[in-house]
Design a protein around this motif. Structure first.
Motif, PDB file in Angstrom:
ATOM      1  N   GLY A  41     -34.495   1.669  14.277  1.00 41.24           N
ATOM      2  CA  GLY A  41     -35.533   0.024  14.954  1.00 41.24           C
ATOM      3  C   GLY A  41     -34.899  -0.274  13.369  1.00 41.24           C
ATOM      4  N   SER A  42     -34.911   0.301  12.079  1.00 43.11           N
ATOM      5  CA  SER A  42     -35.201  -0.057  10.349  1.00 43.11           C
ATOM      6  C   SER A  42     -34.118  -1.160  10.417  1.00 43.11           C
ATOM      7  CB  SER A  42     -35.446   0.840  10.183  1.00 43.11           C
ATOM      8  OG  SER A  42     -35.767   0.054   8.488  1.00 43.11           O
ATOM      9  N   VAL A  60     -29.599  -5.159   2.163  1.00 41.81           N
ATOM     10  CA  VAL A  60     -29.948  -5.501   3.767  1.00 41.81           C
ATOM     11  C   VAL A  60     -30.197  -3.593   3.244  1.00 41.81           C
ATOM     12  CG1 VAL A  60     -29.178  -4.608   6.298  1.00 41.81           C
ATOM     13  CG2 VAL A  60     -28.633  -6.965   4.892  1.00 41.81           C
ATOM     14  N   ILE A  61     -29.435  -3.414   3.049  1.00 36.65           N
ATOM     15  CA  ILE A  61     -29.702  -1.445   2.920  1.00 36.65           C
ATOM     16  C   ILE A  61     -30.881  -1.352   2.065  1.00 36.65           C
ATOM     17  CG2 ILE A  61     -28.831   0.630   1.855  1.00 36.65           C
ATOM     18  CD1 ILE A  61     -26.120  -0.270   2.045  1.00 36.65           C
ATOM     19  N   SER A  62     -31.471  -1.713   0.944  1.00 39.76           N
ATOM     20  CA  SER A  62     -32.514  -1.179   0.742  1.00 39.76           C
ATOM     21  C   SER A  62     -33.438  -1.832   1.367  1.00 39.76           C
ATOM     22  CB  SER A  62     -32.937  -2.029  -0.157  1.00 39.76           C
ATOM     23  OG  SER A  62     -31.818  -1.893  -1.793  1.00 39.76           O
ATOM     24  N   LEU A  63     -34.106  -2.802   2.582  1.00 37.82           N
ATOM     25  CA  LEU A  63     -34.802  -3.188   3.126  1.00 37.82           C
ATOM     26  C   LEU A  63     -35.035  -2.258   4.732  1.00 37.82           C
ATOM     27  CD1 LEU A  63     -34.826  -7.155   3.342  1.00 37.82           C
ATOM     28  CD2 LEU A  63     -36.236  -6.406   2.193  1.00 37.82           C
ATOM     29  N   GLY A  80     -32.612 -13.142   3.757  1.00 38.60           N
ATOM     30  CA  GLY A  80     -31.352 -13.530   3.682  1.00 38.60           C
ATOM     31  C   GLY A  80     -31.085 -14.935   3.559  1.00 38.60           C
ATOM     32  N   ILE A  81     -31.733 -16.105   3.801  1.00 37.51           N
ATOM     33  CA  ILE A  81     -31.619 -17.582   3.384  1.00 37.51           C
ATOM     34  C   ILE A  81     -31.368 -17.300   1.646  1.00 37.51           C
ATOM     35  CG2 ILE A  81     -32.417 -19.636   2.882  1.00 37.51           C
ATOM     36  CD1 ILE A  81     -33.326 -19.189   6.054  1.00 37.51           C
ATOM     37  N   ILE A 105     -30.030  -7.843  12.082  1.00 38.65           N
ATOM     38  CA  ILE A 105     -30.309  -9.122  12.704  1.00 38.65           C
ATOM     39  C   ILE A 105     -30.814 -10.354  11.783  1.00 38.65           C
ATOM     40  CG2 ILE A 105     -31.365  -9.715  14.832  1.00 38.65           C
ATOM     41  CD1 ILE A 105     -31.025  -6.368  16.501  1.00 38.65           C
ATOM     42  N   LEU A 106     -32.239  -9.812  11.402  1.00 39.22           N
ATOM     43  CA  LEU A 106     -33.092 -11.007  10.438  1.00 39.22           C
ATOM     44  C   LEU A 106     -32.563 -11.540   9.903  1.00 39.22           C
ATOM     45  CD1 LEU A 106     -36.238  -9.602  11.783  1.00 39.22           C
ATOM     46  CD2 LEU A 106     -34.806 -11.395  13.327  1.00 39.22           C
TER      47      LEU A 106
END
Length: 223
Positions: free
Chosen positions: A155-156, A67-70, A51-52, A162-163
């Protein structure tokens, strides 16, 4: 041998993984959440640093796509872990320990699952080792596929959102945080491993207390 060790070390370094590109990042997340030998790979701080890096433009991908891919990588990884546990079953407990596999990790995931039930598949995302072995154990005990899917997706999505978004917005607000990444990594290691260490110490203390009580009871019986 030194080259192999150097390669393994690079796989545990978030900077190196992200530097290798977007698709390598996805593969690492997939491996850590679904393959039993992926427990040593970075998880939480890898997402945070992704994210950073995305905020700084060093990871050339849109944050929503990231985010979607992860999240999809994490979902697919857990499905593989579930399938592996479902197919191997009790044989997993008979497997000999190796550098890539420790039976105690399965036991840790088992205890965590018995304590929290199906929500362990959600909470376990935020804990190293458990993140890797919880879906495998779910397959071992043959959790219904429908129920597993709900917990898996939830969960995913929570874990990644969040992270990764925390890292992204922090990076947007404080660009200079890149100069303190070593402290960020250290903080994540402390935060994520502290609960496991606490649980381990607590278990040892309880076991030691039980042994001592049994010794006292046996002594009373003999008298």
């Amino acid at each position: 041998m030194e080259n192999i060790w150097d390669n393994l070390q690079s796989l545990t370094d978030a900077n190196t993984i992200i530097g290798l590109g977007f698709y390598v990042l996805l593969v690492v997340v997939f491996a850590e959440t679904g393959l039993f030998f992926g427990f040593f790979l970075p998880g939480d701080y890898l997402l945070f640093m992704a994210g950073i890096f995305c905020a700084a433009g060093k990871l050339p991908v849109d944050i929503s796509m990231l985010v979607i891919s992860l999240a999809i990588a994490g979902i697919l990884g857990n499905y593989v872990g579930y399938w592996f546990g479902y197919r191997t079953g009790p044989l997993l407990y008979k497997r000999k320990d190796s550098w890539f596999f420790k039976k105690r990790y399965v036991k840790v995931a088992e205890e965590f699952y018995h304590k929290y039930g199906g929500t362990a598949l959600i909470l376990g995302r935020f804990f190293p080792i458990i993140r890797t072995f919880a879906p495998i154990f779910a397959g071992v005990v043959k959790v219904s596929f429908k129920q597993f899917t709900i917990y898996n997706i939830t969960g995913s999505v929570l874990w990644v959102s969040i992270l990764t978004l925390a890292g992204y917005f922090l990076g947007r607000s404080y660009p200079e945080i890149e100069n303190y990444l070593q402290y960020v990594i250290l903080a994540f290691l402390v935060i994520t491993t502290a609960p496991l260490i606490f649980a381990f110490v607590k278990k040892k203390l309880i076991s030691g207390k039980s042994v001592k009580e049994n010794e006292i009871d046996n002594k009373d019986i003999e008298e």
